[in-house]
Design a protein around this motif. Sequence first.
Motif, short mmCIF file in Angstrom:
data_model
loop_
_atom_site.label_atom_id
_atom_site.label_comp_id
_atom_site.label_asym_id
_atom_site.label_seq_id
_atom_site.Cartn_x
_atom_site.Cartn_y
_atom_site.Cartn_z
N UNK A 1 0.79 -1.24 0.00
CA UNK A 1 0.00 0.00 0.00
C UNK A 1 0.82 1.29 0.00
N UNK A 2 2.00 1.27 0.60
CA UNK A 2 2.80 2.49 0.62
C UNK A 2 3.34 2.87 -0.76
N UNK A 3 3.18 2.01 -1.74
CA UNK A 3 3.60 2.31 -3.11
C UNK A 3 2.45 2.90 -3.94
N UNK A 4 1.42 3.42 -3.27
CA UNK A 4 0.22 3.89 -3.95
C UNK A 4 0.48 4.96 -5.00
N UNK A 5 1.35 5.93 -4.72
CA UNK A 5 1.63 6.98 -5.70
C UNK A 5 2.35 6.42 -6.92
N UNK A 6 3.35 5.59 -6.67
CA UNK A 6 4.10 4.97 -7.77
C UNK A 6 3.17 4.10 -8.63
N UNK A 7 2.28 3.36 -7.97
CA UNK A 7 1.34 2.50 -8.68
C UNK A 7 0.38 3.34 -9.53
N UNK A 8 -0.14 4.43 -8.99
CA UNK A 8 -1.04 5.30 -9.74
C UNK A 8 -0.32 5.91 -10.95
N UNK A 9 0.90 6.36 -10.75
CA UNK A 9 1.68 6.93 -11.86
C UNK A 9 1.86 5.90 -12.97
N UNK A 10 2.17 4.68 -12.57
CA UNK A 10 2.30 3.57 -13.53
C UNK A 10 0.99 3.34 -14.27
N UNK A 11 -0.13 3.29 -13.55
CA UNK A 11 -1.44 3.09 -14.19
C UNK A 11 -1.73 4.22 -15.16
N UNK A 12 -1.41 5.45 -14.77
CA UNK A 12 -1.66 6.59 -15.67
C UNK A 12 -0.86 6.47 -16.96
N UNK A 13 0.39 5.99 -16.88
CA UNK A 13 1.20 5.82 -18.09
C UNK A 13 0.62 4.75 -19.02
N UNK A 14 0.07 3.68 -18.44
CA UNK A 14 -0.38 2.56 -19.27
C UNK A 14 -1.87 2.36 -19.31
N UNK A 15 -2.63 3.32 -18.79
CA UNK A 15 -4.08 3.14 -18.60
C UNK A 15 -4.80 2.60 -19.83
N UNK A 16 -4.66 3.24 -20.96
CA UNK A 16 -5.40 2.82 -22.15
C UNK A 16 -4.96 1.43 -22.61
N UNK A 17 -3.67 1.19 -22.66
CA UNK A 17 -3.12 -0.09 -23.11
C UNK A 17 -3.52 -1.22 -22.16
N UNK A 18 -3.32 -1.03 -20.89
CA UNK A 18 -3.64 -2.06 -19.89
C UNK A 18 -5.14 -2.34 -19.88
N UNK A 19 -5.94 -1.31 -20.06
CA UNK A 19 -7.39 -1.44 -19.98
C UNK A 19 -8.06 -2.05 -21.19
N UNK A 20 -7.29 -2.46 -22.18
CA UNK A 20 -7.92 -3.09 -23.34
C UNK A 20 -8.64 -4.38 -22.97
N UNK A 21 -8.10 -5.12 -21.97
CA UNK A 21 -8.67 -6.43 -21.64
C UNK A 21 -8.99 -6.62 -20.17
N UNK A 22 -8.45 -5.78 -19.30
CA UNK A 22 -8.70 -5.96 -17.86
C UNK A 22 -9.17 -4.66 -17.23
N UNK A 23 -9.90 -4.78 -16.13
CA UNK A 23 -10.53 -3.62 -15.48
C UNK A 23 -9.62 -2.91 -14.48
N UNK A 24 -8.40 -3.35 -14.30
CA UNK A 24 -7.51 -2.74 -13.31
C UNK A 24 -7.42 -1.22 -13.46
N UNK A 25 -7.21 -0.67 -14.66
CA UNK A 25 -7.12 0.79 -14.76
C UNK A 25 -8.43 1.51 -14.44
N UNK A 26 -9.55 0.82 -14.59
CA UNK A 26 -10.83 1.41 -14.22
C UNK A 26 -11.00 1.46 -12.70
N UNK A 27 -10.33 0.55 -12.00
CA UNK A 27 -10.43 0.50 -10.53
C UNK A 27 -9.42 1.44 -9.87
#
Length: 189
Positions: free
Chosen positions: A23-49
């Motif tokens: 959990x303490x990596x929350x900012x780093x994880x969000x930054x990562x999701x923001x970089x890959x949001x569209x690509x990652x979200x093609x098949x899985x809901x993780x970026x939507x969550x």
Amino acid sequence: MSSVSLSDVSLGDDGARLRPLEPWRDEEFLTHMDRGREFIGRYIALPDAVTDLASSREFLQSYADKVAADRGGVYGIWADGTLVGGVLFRTMDVGRGTAEAGCWLEPAAVGRGLVTRAARVIIDWAIEERGIHRVEWVVSSANQASIAVAQRLGMTKEGVLRESYPYRGRRHDMEMWSVLAPEWRAARA
């Protein structure tokens, strides 16, 4: 049995690392999701969550709770010091000897074998350290990259769950792949 630890694992000579996503990596994880949001979200809901700092922390805390209950876990893949993807056990039932593994990766890290290497580490840990007998991989039939990972891991395609996953306004066919502990050990030997 081997002694596999998932606290900080080298994924090869290129310096890539596998570490728990806590959990303490929350900012780093969000930054990562923001970089890959569209690509990652093609098949899985993780970026939507994971859309803001609170939801990032909540997601990571939910997996910290799973780790504490021995029911799953999430692990980040770092390349060149940057979080670029991850692997996880969405579910783990040690009593039944089953687990469901999954993955995601941002576009900049594609094509380096990072997910395959990371998945090997967590599957090896699950089988050798936790006594898991069956590891499943559930993937959209359209997600050829993830299917290729399942194949490289030596998994067997068991079937297709037709239109079983409603996601972003349409129903997706999902494939069930798995590897059993004896198959895993034989392939490694």
